[in-house]
Design an enzyme around this catalytic site. Sequence first.
Site, PDB file in Angstrom:
ATOM      1  N   ASP A  27      34.521  33.238 -34.664  1.00 30.03           N
ATOM      2  CA  ASP A  27      34.216  34.464 -33.916  1.00 30.03           C
ATOM      3  C   ASP A  27      34.852  34.414 -32.525  1.00 30.03           C
ATOM      4  O   ASP A  27      34.764  35.374 -31.756  1.00 30.03           O
ATOM      5  CB  ASP A  27      32.704  34.751 -33.860  1.00 30.03           C
ATOM      6  CG  ASP A  27      31.905  33.636 -33.216  1.00 30.03           C
ATOM      7  OD1 ASP A  27      32.501  32.597 -32.851  1.00 30.03           O
ATOM      8  OD2 ASP A  27      30.673  33.799 -33.074  1.00 30.03           O
ATOM      9  N   SER A  28      35.536  33.292 -32.230  1.00 27.39           N
ATOM     10  CA  SER A  28      36.368  33.233 -31.023  1.00 27.39           C
ATOM     11  C   SER A  28      37.408  34.348 -31.046  1.00 27.39           C
ATOM     12  O   SER A  28      38.001  34.677 -30.015  1.00 27.39           O
ATOM     13  CB  SER A  28      37.073  31.875 -30.921  1.00 27.39           C
ATOM     14  OG  SER A  28      37.725  31.554 -32.131  1.00 27.39           O
ATOM     15  N   ASP A  48      32.796  32.180 -39.545  1.00 22.24           N
ATOM     16  CA  ASP A  48      31.657  32.177 -38.625  1.00 22.24           C
ATOM     17  C   ASP A  48      30.721  33.331 -38.935  1.00 22.24           C
ATOM     18  O   ASP A  48      31.164  34.473 -39.116  1.00 22.24           O
ATOM     19  CB  ASP A  48      32.158  32.370 -37.179  1.00 22.24           C
ATOM     20  CG  ASP A  48      32.271  31.055 -36.431  1.00 22.24           C
ATOM     21  OD1 ASP A  48      31.653  30.059 -36.857  1.00 22.24           O
ATOM     22  OD2 ASP A  48      32.997  31.034 -35.415  1.00 22.24           O
ATOM     23  N   LYS A  69      29.643  29.246 -41.156  1.00 25.90           N
ATOM     24  CA  LYS A  69      29.220  28.396 -40.035  1.00 25.90           C
ATOM     25  C   LYS A  69      28.224  29.172 -39.179  1.00 25.90           C
ATOM     26  O   LYS A  69      28.439  30.360 -38.922  1.00 25.90           O
ATOM     27  CB  LYS A  69      30.422  27.964 -39.191  1.00 25.90           C
ATOM     28  CG  LYS A  69      30.023  27.219 -37.914  1.00 25.90           C
ATOM     29  CD  LYS A  69      31.179  26.439 -37.298  1.00 25.90           C
ATOM     30  CE  LYS A  69      32.112  27.239 -36.430  1.00 25.90           C
ATOM     31  NZ  LYS A  69      31.461  27.867 -35.259  1.00 25.90           N
ATOM     32  N   GLU A  84      25.546  28.725 -35.582  1.00 25.11           N
ATOM     33  CA  GLU A  84      25.352  27.924 -34.368  1.00 25.11           C
ATOM     34  C   GLU A  84      23.872  27.643 -34.098  1.00 25.11           C
ATOM     35  O   GLU A  84      23.019  28.478 -34.358  1.00 25.11           O
ATOM     36  CB  GLU A  84      25.922  28.685 -33.151  1.00 25.11           C
ATOM     37  CG  GLU A  84      27.410  28.933 -33.235  1.00 25.11           C
ATOM     38  CD  GLU A  84      27.956  29.635 -31.994  1.00 25.11           C
ATOM     39  OE1 GLU A  84      27.216  29.842 -31.016  1.00 25.11           O
ATOM     40  OE2 GLU A  84      29.155  29.982 -32.022  1.00 25.11           O
ATOM     41  N   GLU A 123      30.613  20.646 -30.218  1.00 22.64           N
ATOM     42  CA  GLU A 123      31.478  21.185 -29.162  1.00 22.64           C
ATOM     43  C   GLU A 123      31.002  20.728 -27.779  1.00 22.64           C
ATOM     44  O   GLU A 123      29.816  20.859 -27.440  1.00 22.64           O
ATOM     45  CB  GLU A 123      31.479  22.723 -29.238  1.00 22.64           C
ATOM     46  CG  GLU A 123      32.370  23.374 -28.196  1.00 22.64           C
ATOM     47  CD  GLU A 123      32.691  24.833 -28.496  1.00 22.64           C
ATOM     48  OE1 GLU A 123      32.268  25.354 -29.547  1.00 22.64           O
ATOM     49  OE2 GLU A 123      33.384  25.444 -27.661  1.00 22.64           O
TER      50      GLU A 123
HETATM   51  O1  KIV Z   1      34.742  30.456 -33.036  1.00 20.20           O
HETATM   52  C1  KIV Z   1      35.355  29.404 -32.906  1.00 20.20           C
HETATM   53  O2  KIV Z   1      36.559  29.360 -32.696  1.00 20.20           O
HETATM   54  C2  KIV Z   1      34.609  28.153 -32.992  1.00 20.20           C
HETATM   55  C3  KIV Z   1      35.312  26.922 -32.545  1.00 20.20           C
HETATM   56  C4  KIV Z   1      35.266  26.853 -31.071  1.00 20.20           C
HETATM   57  C5  KIV Z   1      34.746  25.687 -33.158  1.00 20.20           C
HETATM   58  O3  KIV Z   1      33.473  28.144 -33.353  1.00 20.20           O
END
Ligand code: KIV
Length: 268
Positions: A48-49, A87, A116, A118, A185
């Site tokens: 989600d970056s 994500d 994924k 968090e 992280e």
């Molecule tokens: O969203 C993302 O790019 C991430 C990485 C920073 C691990 O979760």
Amino acid sequence: MSSRKPVTLHRLREMHATGEKIAVLTCYDAAFARVLDEAGVDVLLVGDSLGMVLQGRPSTLPVSLDTMAYHTECVARGNRTAWVIADMPFGSYQESAELAMRHAVRLMQSGAHMVKLEGGGWTAPIVRVLVDRGVPVCAHLGFTPQSVYALGGYRVQGRDEGASRVLKQHAAELAGAGAALLVLEMVPAALARDLTNTLPIPVIGIGAGAGCGGQVLVLHDMLGLTGSEPLRFVRDFLDGSSSIEAAVRKFVTDVRAGRFPDDAIHSF
Ligand code: KIV
């Protein structure tokens, strides 16, 4: 075209068992998925970056499930053999395990092999529900970008003894709940090494030192497209490489050989 067999969860576990480092990059579209897969990246993370990297937002919080599903589909179309993680965006798993399951299904049907999410503690029962229903899960601890405002900015996590103890407890709970991978992280290298050596699942670090079982970077960061002063744990692999593909290959070989990250430069 490379002759690599598709990367599976079994293969990632085998790499963990034999100490072979896992190379992970974020990826958001089909063109890069093709390049990264051909260059030997083991895992493509549709992070989600993308909210910050592609959309220019100040954080990952506004990224929607529709956007994640769209980019996951794009990556899946370009990819042939890498393992694909998507994500779960902010707000898509916090409310209830049922809602998390429905949203995970959407991402899996878009082409993800794993989702994924968090956070620790409260996420373990959600992870358990997803895993029991056939959705492989990657956990994410340490600095968790969706909590950037709650954490008071981009800060290293788990520095003092109490925080380090809680983080270890959350990691054990998540592995116990069935998480098959853990992204760590921005935590001290010593803590990450300790977790890597004790957890039964692969630990993928970002700003977590050289002792992890694998490394992940944001694709645009490792190609020097940060647009600002790069974070301490980032290296520009395009600098000195003749092409994007060569830069990605260098990332893969440096991660595998333990040359990246260098604890003296990139770690906390
Ligand atoms: O969203 C993302 O790019 C991430 C990485 C920073 C691990 O979760």
